[in-house]
Design a protein around this motif. Structure first.
Motif, PDB file in Angstrom:
ATOM      1  N   GLU A  58       0.910  -1.102   0.004  1.00  0.00           N
ATOM      2  CA  GLU A  58       0.005  -0.004  -0.074  1.00  0.00           C
ATOM      3  C   GLU A  58       0.719   1.281   0.123  1.00  0.00           C
ATOM      4  OE1 GLU A  58      -3.367   0.646  -0.141  1.00  0.00           O
ATOM      5  OE2 GLU A  58      -3.600  -1.807  -0.288  1.00  0.00           O
ATOM      6  N   TYR A  59       1.718   1.377   0.985  1.00  0.00           N
ATOM      7  CA  TYR A  59       2.727   2.623   0.762  1.00  0.00           C
ATOM      8  C   TYR A  59       3.663   2.279  -0.348  1.00  0.00           C
ATOM      9  CZ  TYR A  59       2.352   3.125   6.034  1.00  0.00           C
ATOM     10  OH  TYR A  59       1.861   3.176   7.233  1.00  0.00           O
ATOM     11  N   ASN A  60       4.153   1.484  -1.026  1.00  0.00           N
ATOM     12  CA  ASN A  60       4.859   1.445  -2.269  1.00  0.00           C
ATOM     13  C   ASN A  60       4.085   1.918  -3.514  1.00  0.00           C
ATOM     14  OD1 ASN A  60       7.115   0.458  -0.752  1.00  0.00           O
ATOM     15  ND2 ASN A  60       6.802  -1.534  -1.563  1.00  0.00           N
ATOM     16  N   ASN A 124     -10.153   8.937   5.466  1.00  0.00           N
ATOM     17  CA  ASN A 124     -10.174   7.697   6.096  1.00  0.00           C
ATOM     18  C   ASN A 124     -11.007   6.569   5.221  1.00  0.00           C
ATOM     19  OD1 ASN A 124      -8.881   8.111   8.736  1.00  0.00           O
ATOM     20  ND2 ASN A 124     -10.069   9.885   8.529  1.00  0.00           N
ATOM     21  N   GLU A 125     -10.327   5.475   4.845  1.00  0.00           N
ATOM     22  CA  GLU A 125     -11.055   4.405   4.187  1.00  0.00           C
ATOM     23  C   GLU A 125     -10.595   3.281   5.079  1.00  0.00           C
ATOM     24  OE1 GLU A 125     -13.372   4.423   1.682  1.00  0.00           O
ATOM     25  OE2 GLU A 125     -13.144   6.776   2.111  1.00  0.00           O
ATOM     26  N   PRO A 126     -11.553   1.915   4.808  1.00  0.00           N
ATOM     27  CA  PRO A 126     -11.235   0.633   5.532  1.00  0.00           C
ATOM     28  C   PRO A 126     -10.530  -0.033   4.460  1.00  0.00           C
ATOM     29  CG  PRO A 126     -13.354   0.919   4.739  1.00  0.00           C
ATOM     30  CD  PRO A 126     -12.731   2.125   4.687  1.00  0.00           C
ATOM     31  N   LEU A 127      -9.242  -0.615   5.028  1.00  0.00           N
ATOM     32  CA  LEU A 127      -8.480  -1.424   4.463  1.00  0.00           C
ATOM     33  C   LEU A 127      -8.693  -3.024   4.485  1.00  0.00           C
ATOM     34  CD1 LEU A 127      -5.826  -1.839   2.362  1.00  0.00           C
ATOM     35  CD2 LEU A 127      -4.567  -2.057   4.515  1.00  0.00           C
ATOM     36  N   TYR A 128      -9.222  -3.259   5.923  1.00  0.00           N
ATOM     37  CA  TYR A 128      -9.489  -4.671   6.214  1.00  0.00           C
ATOM     38  C   TYR A 128     -10.556  -4.257   7.189  1.00  0.00           C
ATOM     39  CZ  TYR A 128      -9.069  -9.291   8.116  1.00  0.00           C
ATOM     40  OH  TYR A 128      -9.078 -10.451   8.664  1.00  0.00           O
ATOM     41  N   THR A 165      -5.715  -0.345  -2.001  1.00  0.00           N
ATOM     42  CA  THR A 165      -5.366   0.875  -2.264  1.00  0.00           C
ATOM     43  C   THR A 165      -6.846   1.517  -2.337  1.00  0.00           C
ATOM     44  OG1 THR A 165      -5.912   0.447  -4.673  1.00  0.00           O
ATOM     45  CG2 THR A 165      -3.774   0.417  -3.937  1.00  0.00           C
ATOM     46  N   PRO A 166      -7.537   1.556  -1.013  1.00  0.00           N
ATOM     47  CA  PRO A 166      -8.886   2.310  -0.641  1.00  0.00           C
ATOM     48  C   PRO A 166      -8.588   3.860  -0.757  1.00  0.00           C
ATOM     49  CG  PRO A 166      -7.861   1.528   1.376  1.00  0.00           C
ATOM     50  CD  PRO A 166      -7.154   0.935   0.384  1.00  0.00           C
ATOM     51  N   ILE A 167      -7.659   4.570  -0.481  1.00  0.00           N
ATOM     52  CA  ILE A 167      -7.576   5.911  -0.426  1.00  0.00           C
ATOM     53  C   ILE A 167      -7.400   6.227  -2.228  1.00  0.00           C
ATOM     54  CG2 ILE A 167      -6.260   7.843  -0.070  1.00  0.00           C
ATOM     55  CD1 ILE A 167      -7.880   6.998   2.042  1.00  0.00           C
ATOM     56  N   ALA A 168      -6.393   5.735  -2.695  1.00  0.00           N
ATOM     57  CA  ALA A 168      -6.163   6.055  -4.174  1.00  0.00           C
ATOM     58  C   ALA A 168      -7.584   5.624  -5.138  1.00  0.00           C
ATOM     59  CB  ALA A 168      -4.780   5.194  -4.730  1.00  0.00           C
ATOM     60  N   GLY A 169      -8.317   4.616  -4.797  1.00  0.00           N
ATOM     61  CA  GLY A 169      -9.301   4.195  -5.489  1.00  0.00           C
ATOM     62  C   GLY A 169     -10.568   5.354  -5.220  1.00  0.00           C
ATOM     63  N   ILE A 171      -9.904   9.005  -4.154  1.00  0.00           N
ATOM     64  CA  ILE A 171      -9.814  10.278  -4.604  1.00  0.00           C
ATOM     65  C   ILE A 171      -8.603  10.484  -5.522  1.00  0.00           C
ATOM     66  CG2 ILE A 171     -10.053  10.880  -2.052  1.00  0.00           C
ATOM     67  CD1 ILE A 171      -7.230  11.527  -1.699  1.00  0.00           C
ATOM     68  N   LYS A 172      -8.041   9.505  -5.952  1.00  0.00           N
ATOM     69  CA  LYS A 172      -6.924   9.706  -7.165  1.00  0.00           C
ATOM     70  C   LYS A 172      -7.751   9.869  -8.687  1.00  0.00           C
ATOM     71  CE  LYS A 172      -2.584   7.791  -8.885  1.00  0.00           C
ATOM     72  NZ  LYS A 172      -1.892   9.059  -8.926  1.00  0.00           N
ATOM     73  N   PRO A 173      -7.608  10.957  -9.282  1.00  0.00           N
ATOM     74  CA  PRO A 173      -8.151  11.029 -10.619  1.00  0.00           C
ATOM     75  C   PRO A 173      -7.673   9.978 -11.581  1.00  0.00           C
ATOM     76  CG  PRO A 173      -7.377  13.025  -9.882  1.00  0.00           C
ATOM     77  CD  PRO A 173      -6.686  12.353  -8.965  1.00  0.00           C
ATOM     78  N   GLY A 174      -8.390   9.448 -12.370  1.00  0.00           N
ATOM     79  CA  GLY A 174      -8.083   8.391 -13.462  1.00  0.00           C
ATOM     80  C   GLY A 174      -8.133   7.017 -12.818  1.00  0.00           C
ATOM     81  N   TYR A 175      -8.256   6.760 -11.483  1.00  0.00           N
ATOM     82  CA  TYR A 175      -7.698   5.615 -10.990  1.00  0.00           C
ATOM     83  C   TYR A 175      -8.952   5.083 -10.191  1.00  0.00           C
ATOM     84  CZ  TYR A 175      -5.741   1.863  -8.265  1.00  0.00           C
ATOM     85  OH  TYR A 175      -5.464   0.598  -7.488  1.00  0.00           O
ATOM     86  N   SER A 176      -9.491   3.832 -10.417  1.00  0.00           N
ATOM     87  CA  SER A 176     -10.710   3.326  -9.793  1.00  0.00           C
ATOM     88  C   SER A 176     -10.385   1.820  -8.850  1.00  0.00           C
ATOM     89  CB  SER A 176     -11.813   2.698 -10.699  1.00  0.00           C
ATOM     90  OG  SER A 176     -11.139   1.909 -11.778  1.00  0.00           O
ATOM     91  N   GLY A 177      -9.101   1.523  -9.032  1.00  0.00           N
ATOM     92  CA  GLY A 177      -8.833   0.439  -7.973  1.00  0.00           C
ATOM     93  C   GLY A 177      -9.400  -0.982  -8.469  1.00  0.00           C
ATOM     94  N   THR A 178      -9.549  -1.859  -7.183  1.00  0.00           N
ATOM     95  CA  THR A 178     -10.425  -2.991  -7.755  1.00  0.00           C
ATOM     96  C   THR A 178     -11.359  -3.210  -6.754  1.00  0.00           C
ATOM     97  OG1 THR A 178      -8.843  -4.267  -6.239  1.00  0.00           O
ATOM     98  CG2 THR A 178      -8.197  -4.124  -8.581  1.00  0.00           C
ATOM     99  N   ASN A 179     -12.375  -4.294  -6.788  1.00  0.00           N
ATOM    100  CA  ASN A 179     -13.128  -4.518  -5.980  1.00  0.00           C
ATOM    101  C   ASN A 179     -12.924  -5.272  -4.707  1.00  0.00           C
ATOM    102  OD1 ASN A 179     -15.490  -3.641  -7.773  1.00  0.00           O
ATOM    103  ND2 ASN A 179     -15.527  -5.670  -8.896  1.00  0.00           N
ATOM    104  N   LYS A 180     -13.765  -5.152  -3.678  1.00  0.00           N
ATOM    105  CA  LYS A 180     -13.163  -5.829  -2.429  1.00  0.00           C
ATOM    106  C   LYS A 180     -12.976  -7.188  -2.519  1.00  0.00           C
ATOM    107  CE  LYS A 180     -15.478  -2.274   0.404  1.00  0.00           C
ATOM    108  NZ  LYS A 180     -16.679  -2.257   1.478  1.00  0.00           N
TER     109      LYS A 180
END
Length: 254
Positions: A58-60, A124-128, A165-169, A171-180
């Motif tokens: 997550e950090y990397n 703040n977003e849940p990771l687990y 990657t809940p935070i990036a998913g 607020i990050k423009p152009g990135y939606s991440g993956t499903n839980k």
């Protein structure tokens, strides 16, 4: 199936409470401490720090990335941190002096938070996020005193969701991440506690709770950061938590 397991565990703890209700008549006696026949029931809460290879990923994923606040145009380095906390109920029975059998039912949260500073909006977003049941032998080093030190290795089972990657998913423009992802499985760890017993049966303890949550992903997680070209490619991992835990309850014996 998951809902049935959770329901069965809840019924288990309610049965413990009601079946032993008649034993509460001893609560007006002076504190006897831990001893053969002693039962402990109550609730707990803990807070601490998680780490492990999934936390490192997550950090990397956001290393050297930036976030631009659209209203002001201010640019901030994309820094995040993680916090673990849980709460639940416990029950312990001591069949002999110095040794008990302890079980815990807990709700577990591991959250991710941005570090943009107090003058800026943070997220703040849940990771687990999940439930777990733990059981194990509790070794008490003191017998029949108003205080006690105990060590409890535990093993259990968790029913949880992992949200990469809940935070990036969010607020990050152009990135939606993956499903839980479902990450149900065996967990293990332990705790060490300093406890105090009071007249009337009140029981209070404080200590350190350590747990490891192995994670398995199928299909594997493959995520690409469009701005830094960094990616996460994982089929398994783990999260380990080290939490400060406080418990409150009643001690009574048959």
């Amino acid at each position: 199936m998951n809902k049935k397991i959770i329901l069965a565990l809840i019924i288990y703890f309610f049965q413990i409470t009601f079946v032993n209700a008649s034993l509460l008549e001893e609560l007006d006696k002076p504190p006897e401490g831990a001893h053969e026949g002693q039962m402990l029931i109550g609730c707990f809460g803990s807070i601490g720090s998680p780490y492990g290879n999934t936390i490192d990923s997550e950090y990397n994923f956001l290393t050297y990335d930036i976030y631009v606040f659209t209203e002001s145009g201010i640019t901030k380095e994309f820094l995040i941190t993680h916090l673990s906390y849980d709460f639940g109920v416990f029950f312990e029975y001591m069949p002999i002096d110095y040794v008990g059998i302890k079980s815990k039912l807990k709700k577990v949260y591991i959250v991710q938070r941005t570090l943009f500073g107090s003058d800026y909006q943070n997220w703040n977003e849940p990771l687990y996020n999940g439930y777990s049941f733990h059981i194990g032998p509790s070794i008490h080093f003191i017998n029949r005193k108003w205080w006690d030190i105990s060590l409890t290795p535990m093993i259990g089972y968790s029913i949880a969701k992992y949200n990469p990657t809940p935070i990036a998913g969010k607020i990050k423009p152009g990135y939606s991440g993956t499903n839980k992802r479902d990450v149900n499985g065996i967990v293990y760890g332990g705790e060490i506690n300093f406890s105090m017993y009071f007249s009337g049966g009140l029981y209070i303890s404080a200590g350190v709770d350590v747990n490891q949550y192995p994670l398995s992903f199928s299909p594997e997680i493959t995520l690409v950061n469009p701005d830094t070209s960094r990616y996460t490619d994982m089929s398994s991992g783990f999260i380990r938590t080290i939490n400060f835990v406080v418990s409150v309850g009643y001690a009574f014996s048959h």
